[in-house]
Design a protein around this motif. Structure first.
Motif, short mmCIF file in Angstrom:
data_model
loop_
_atom_site.label_atom_id
_atom_site.label_comp_id
_atom_site.label_asym_id
_atom_site.label_seq_id
_atom_site.Cartn_x
_atom_site.Cartn_y
_atom_site.Cartn_z
N THR A 41 32.52 56.68 40.72
CA THR A 41 33.90 56.85 40.24
C THR A 41 34.64 55.52 40.06
O THR A 41 35.64 55.47 39.36
CB THR A 41 34.69 57.71 41.22
OG1 THR A 41 34.79 57.03 42.49
CG2 THR A 41 34.00 59.06 41.43
N GLY A 42 34.16 54.47 40.75
CA GLY A 42 34.86 53.18 40.68
C GLY A 42 36.03 53.10 41.62
O GLY A 42 36.85 52.18 41.50
N CYS A 43 36.16 54.03 42.56
CA CYS A 43 37.32 54.05 43.43
C CYS A 43 36.93 54.33 44.88
O CYS A 43 35.96 55.05 45.15
CB CYS A 43 38.32 55.13 42.98
SG CYS A 43 38.97 54.90 41.32
N VAL A 44 37.68 53.75 45.81
CA VAL A 44 37.63 54.08 47.22
C VAL A 44 39.03 54.55 47.60
O VAL A 44 39.96 53.76 47.68
CB VAL A 44 37.23 52.88 48.09
CG1 VAL A 44 37.28 53.23 49.57
CG2 VAL A 44 35.83 52.39 47.70
N THR A 50 38.16 47.56 38.42
CA THR A 50 37.85 47.47 36.98
C THR A 50 36.41 47.07 36.73
O THR A 50 35.83 47.45 35.72
CB THR A 50 38.78 46.46 36.30
OG1 THR A 50 38.64 45.18 36.95
CG2 THR A 50 40.23 46.89 36.41
N ASN A 51 35.82 46.28 37.64
CA ASN A 51 34.44 45.86 37.41
C ASN A 51 33.45 47.00 37.55
O ASN A 51 32.28 46.84 37.23
CB ASN A 51 34.05 44.69 38.33
CG ASN A 51 34.31 45.01 39.80
OD1 ASN A 51 34.88 46.04 40.12
ND2 ASN A 51 33.88 44.12 40.67
N CYS A 52 33.88 48.16 38.04
CA CYS A 52 32.99 49.30 38.12
C CYS A 52 32.88 50.03 36.79
O CYS A 52 32.23 51.06 36.69
CB CYS A 52 33.44 50.28 39.22
SG CYS A 52 33.01 49.72 40.88
N ASP A 83 32.10 45.17 45.73
CA ASP A 83 33.43 45.66 46.07
C ASP A 83 33.37 47.02 46.73
O ASP A 83 34.14 47.30 47.66
CB ASP A 83 34.29 45.72 44.81
CG ASP A 83 34.95 44.39 44.48
OD1 ASP A 83 35.10 43.57 45.41
OD2 ASP A 83 35.31 44.17 43.31
N CYS A 84 32.49 47.87 46.28
CA CYS A 84 32.36 49.20 46.89
C CYS A 84 31.91 49.08 48.35
O CYS A 84 32.46 49.74 49.24
CB CYS A 84 31.37 50.06 46.10
SG CYS A 84 32.03 50.67 44.53
N ARG A 85 30.92 48.24 48.60
CA ARG A 85 30.44 48.05 49.97
C ARG A 85 31.54 47.50 50.87
O ARG A 85 31.71 47.96 52.00
CB ARG A 85 29.23 47.11 49.98
CG ARG A 85 27.95 47.74 49.48
CD ARG A 85 26.79 46.75 49.61
NE ARG A 85 25.51 47.37 49.29
CZ ARG A 85 24.34 46.74 49.39
NH1 ARG A 85 24.30 45.47 49.79
NH2 ARG A 85 23.22 47.38 49.10
N TYR A 86 32.27 46.52 50.34
CA TYR A 86 33.29 45.89 51.16
C TYR A 86 34.40 46.87 51.52
O TYR A 86 34.78 47.01 52.70
CB TYR A 86 33.88 44.68 50.44
CG TYR A 86 35.07 44.10 51.14
CD1 TYR A 86 34.93 43.36 52.32
CD2 TYR A 86 36.37 44.31 50.66
CE1 TYR A 86 36.03 42.84 52.99
CE2 TYR A 86 37.47 43.79 51.32
CZ TYR A 86 37.29 43.05 52.48
OH TYR A 86 38.38 42.55 53.14
N HIS A 87 34.95 47.56 50.54
CA HIS A 87 36.10 48.43 50.80
C HIS A 87 35.68 49.70 51.55
O HIS A 87 36.47 50.23 52.34
CB HIS A 87 36.81 48.76 49.50
CG HIS A 87 37.53 47.59 48.91
ND1 HIS A 87 38.72 47.12 49.43
CD2 HIS A 87 37.22 46.76 47.88
CE1 HIS A 87 39.13 46.06 48.73
NE2 HIS A 87 38.23 45.82 47.79
#
Length: 342
Positions: A41-44, A50-52, A83-87
């Motif tokens: 989804t590109g979201c957490v 945006t890079n997703c 970014d997904c892993r970090y957040h």
């Protein structure tokens, strides 16, 4: 003479630590589900990236080539997965803290909080400070030799280890530079540059320890000592970068070189009558105590300061004392050589 970074077993930290993919955090099903959903989804939660909109290989999902991920983002590897892993890690740690559970490691690392894009900001700052301390020490060493101490008729210093220390200074600053870069962002390229620089400095420090402690002054003797060690160090670095990043083998190599160097300098400090040998003992003992910071590995306080960052902090004053010893050695040997000439 042994660099504060190398006089303890901690010096081999860049050689010992490999980034693993089987830590408690990334084995957590809730974390894995969060990452999987984010990459889709590109979201957490309410935060979207945006890079997703781009695949991990940099190609656009729903646009032409000129809509691909910007080059500077691709170079820094701040891609969708990162970014997904970090957040997801940040959110999962918040959930664990809410039920009084302590932090755990993710992909082999403690959960650090980014600051202005830096992955481990405190370690970066202290690595940069160590680099600055080595530059200051090298500059003061250069000024002492060329502007304060007597020179030969050909304007060259009397101190017969001058060139070796110049090389040592350059390797030290290079190593701390890549340490700062590696702590800024841990990717394959920065990891290899940090490991290679650390091994190169460690190996050269061993060579310098042997040459100085045994007072090897003639070129033939220096070549005989340095050539086999340089050949081994070069082969080892090529092996790590072009064949296999073998963390276990690298650990063994670094430990052997570190222990050998430590023994050489410990014996030399015990038998020499050098007027500043107490400074060498401070560096040796201080480095040994600093090793406790790596043995007692604890999670980063407030997500920023961990044991490794504190170790970087302890090397700053040790580096100052170390370069003070080198300057004293230059003065001591210059004085003795002038007396022999007269």
């Amino acid at each position: 003479m042994v660099d504060p970074r190398w006089i303890t077993f901690i010096i081999v930290l860049p050689c010992l630590v490999g980034v693993l993919d089987a830590s408690a955090g990334d084995a957590d099903p809730l974390y894995r589900d969060c990452v999987r959903e984010c990459e889709t989804t590109g979201c957490v939660r309410e935060r979207c990236f945006t890079n997703c909109k781009f695949l991990l290989n940099g190609s656009s999902i729903d646009g032409p080539w000129y809509m691909q991920e910007p080059l500077f983002l691709h170079w820094r590897q701040w891609d969708c997965q990162s970014d997904c892993r970090y957040h997801c890690m940040v959110e999962r740690e918040k959930e664990r803290a809410a039920v009084n559970q302590g932090p755990v490691k993710y992909h082999g690392k403690w959960p650090f909080r980014r600051l202005y894009g830096f992955q481990e900001p405190v370690s970066v700052a202290f690595s940069a400070l160590n680099l600055a301390m080595h530059f200051h020490g090298w500059l003061s060493f250069f000024i002492l030799l060329h502007y304060k101490l007597p020179l030969k008729q050909d304007k060259q210093p009397y101190y017969d280890f001058t060139g070796l220390w110049h090389i040592y200074a350059l390797l030290s600053m290079n190593s701390w530079f890549w340490s700062a870069v590696f702590h800024s962002r841990d990717v394959v390229l920065t990891e290899r540059l940090d490991y290679s620089s650390a091994v190169a400095l460690l190996g050269y420090s061993l060579i310098l320890a042997i040459l100085r402690s045994f007072n090897v002054r003639d070129e033939a003797g220096r070549v005989m000592v340095a050539a086999p060690l340089l050949a081994f160090i070069t082969t080892h670095i090529l092996y790590l970068n072009n064949y296999k990043m073998d963390y276990g083998w690298n650990m063994q190599v670094c430990v052997v070189m570190a222990v050998t160097q430590l023994v050489v300098w410990a014996v030399w400090a015990g038998v020499t009558h050098h007027p500043s040998r107490w400074k060498l003992w401070i560096v040796v003992v201080g480095g040994g105590l600093a090793m406790l910071l790596e043995i007692y590995d604890f999670p980063p306080y407030k997500g920023y300061v961990d044991a490794h960052a504190l170790w970087h902090a302890t090397t700053v004053p040790l580096t100052f004392i170390w370069w003070s010893f080198i300057r004293d050695d230059a003065e001591f040997r210059t004085s003795n050589l002038i007396k022999k000439v007269k």
